[in-house]
Design an enzyme around this catalytic site. Structure first.
Site, PDB file in Angstrom:
ATOM      1  N   ASP A 151       0.858  -1.171   0.000  1.00 41.52           N
ATOM      2  CA  ASP A 151       0.000   0.000   0.000  1.00 41.52           C
ATOM      3  C   ASP A 151       0.907   1.237   0.000  1.00 41.52           C
ATOM      4  O   ASP A 151       2.080   1.155   0.380  1.00 41.52           O
ATOM      5  CB  ASP A 151      -0.885  -0.038   1.249  1.00 41.52           C
ATOM      6  CG  ASP A 151      -1.753   1.190   1.383  1.00 41.52           C
ATOM      7  OD1 ASP A 151      -2.425   1.552   0.398  1.00 41.52           O
ATOM      8  OD2 ASP A 151      -1.743   1.797   2.464  1.00 41.52           O
ATOM      9  N   VAL A 152       0.363   2.377  -0.385  1.00 42.67           N
ATOM     10  CA  VAL A 152       1.168   3.602  -0.479  1.00 42.67           C
ATOM     11  C   VAL A 152       0.821   4.595   0.629  1.00 42.67           C
ATOM     12  O   VAL A 152       1.644   4.915   1.484  1.00 42.67           O
ATOM     13  CB  VAL A 152       1.018   4.255  -1.869  1.00 42.67           C
ATOM     14  CG1 VAL A 152       1.760   5.587  -1.912  1.00 42.67           C
ATOM     15  CG2 VAL A 152       1.547   3.314  -2.950  1.00 42.67           C
TER      16      VAL A 152
END
Length: 224
Positions: A8-9
């Site tokens: 995930d970012v």
């Protein structure tokens, strides 16, 4: 150690909360609307609730980006153009790409051990610009951004797209790292891969793999 890393970012590699807070206050003030930390906190709650609706398929991205400002303006009791606010907010976000301390070193370590993929909800232009501006782009093999994919994380369609666009994908070799139980953990479960929850604090009742910092993630990876 695993050699296929799905990351995930926002709030895992990039400090989205800080970027959101700063840009929200700047946007409102630009449009002549008083704003402070309390206003930013309310916007965060509104925004988060709408993104969860998007994850469940109960709204659209186009509606979300405007509705969050409609709700905020109504709560503040002020007149304003929600469409114009949404546009200004979006245009200012790429300049607020803040990588967490240690994120680049963490990505470099993973890239030296295998392939790294971003699995993220968001607008394609915004996410690509923020990832690049923060210096993260060189470490990713590919970016799976929901708007480009055409489906939102953690939908079955999004998962299917990711799995079919990673060459030589192996569930045994893959691990997913993210901060959300409603998006990232569900996505990992649908992919059939190990999941590491990355948060400063472990949520009550959560019994799965958990890391509070990047050192914890690497330690867990060595044991998988």
């Amino acid at each position: 150690m695993k050699n296929l890393f799905l990351l995930d970012v926002d709030d895992t590699l990039l400090d989205f909360h800080r970027a959101e807070r700063e840009q929200l206050i700047a946007t409102l003030r630009e449009h002549g609307i008083p704003a402070d930390e309390h206003t930013a906190d309310r916007f965060h709650v509104i925004n988060d609730s709408l993104w969860k609706k998007l994850e469940r398929g109960e709204t659209t991205r186009a509606r979300l980006v405007v509705e969050r400002f409609e709700i905020l303006l109504a709560e503040l009791g002020v007149d304003g153009d929600a469409q114009a606010l949404a546009k200004s907010f979006f245009e200012g976000m790429p300049a607020r790409a803040y990588a967490y301390d240690g994120a680049i070193g963490f990505l470099r370590t993973l890239a030296d051990s295998g392939r790294v993929y971003a699995v993220t909800n968001g607008a394609k232009a915004l996410q690509r610009r923020r990832i690049a501006a923060a210096g993260l782009a060189p470490y990713f093999t590919d970016l799976f951004i929901s708007e480009e994919v055409g489906h939102n994380k953690p939908s079955e369609e999004y998962v299917r797209y990711v799995l079919t666009h990673i060459s030589d994908f192996s569930r045994q070799s893959a691990v997913y790292v993210g901060d959300s139980l409603t998006s990232d953990m569900v996505c990992a479960e649908r992919m059939g891969v190990d999941f590491i929850l990355y948060r400063p604090e472990r949520p009550d009742g959560y019994t799965g793999l958990y890391a509070r910092d990047y050192s914890d993630v690497l330690r867990l990876l060595r044991s998988l």
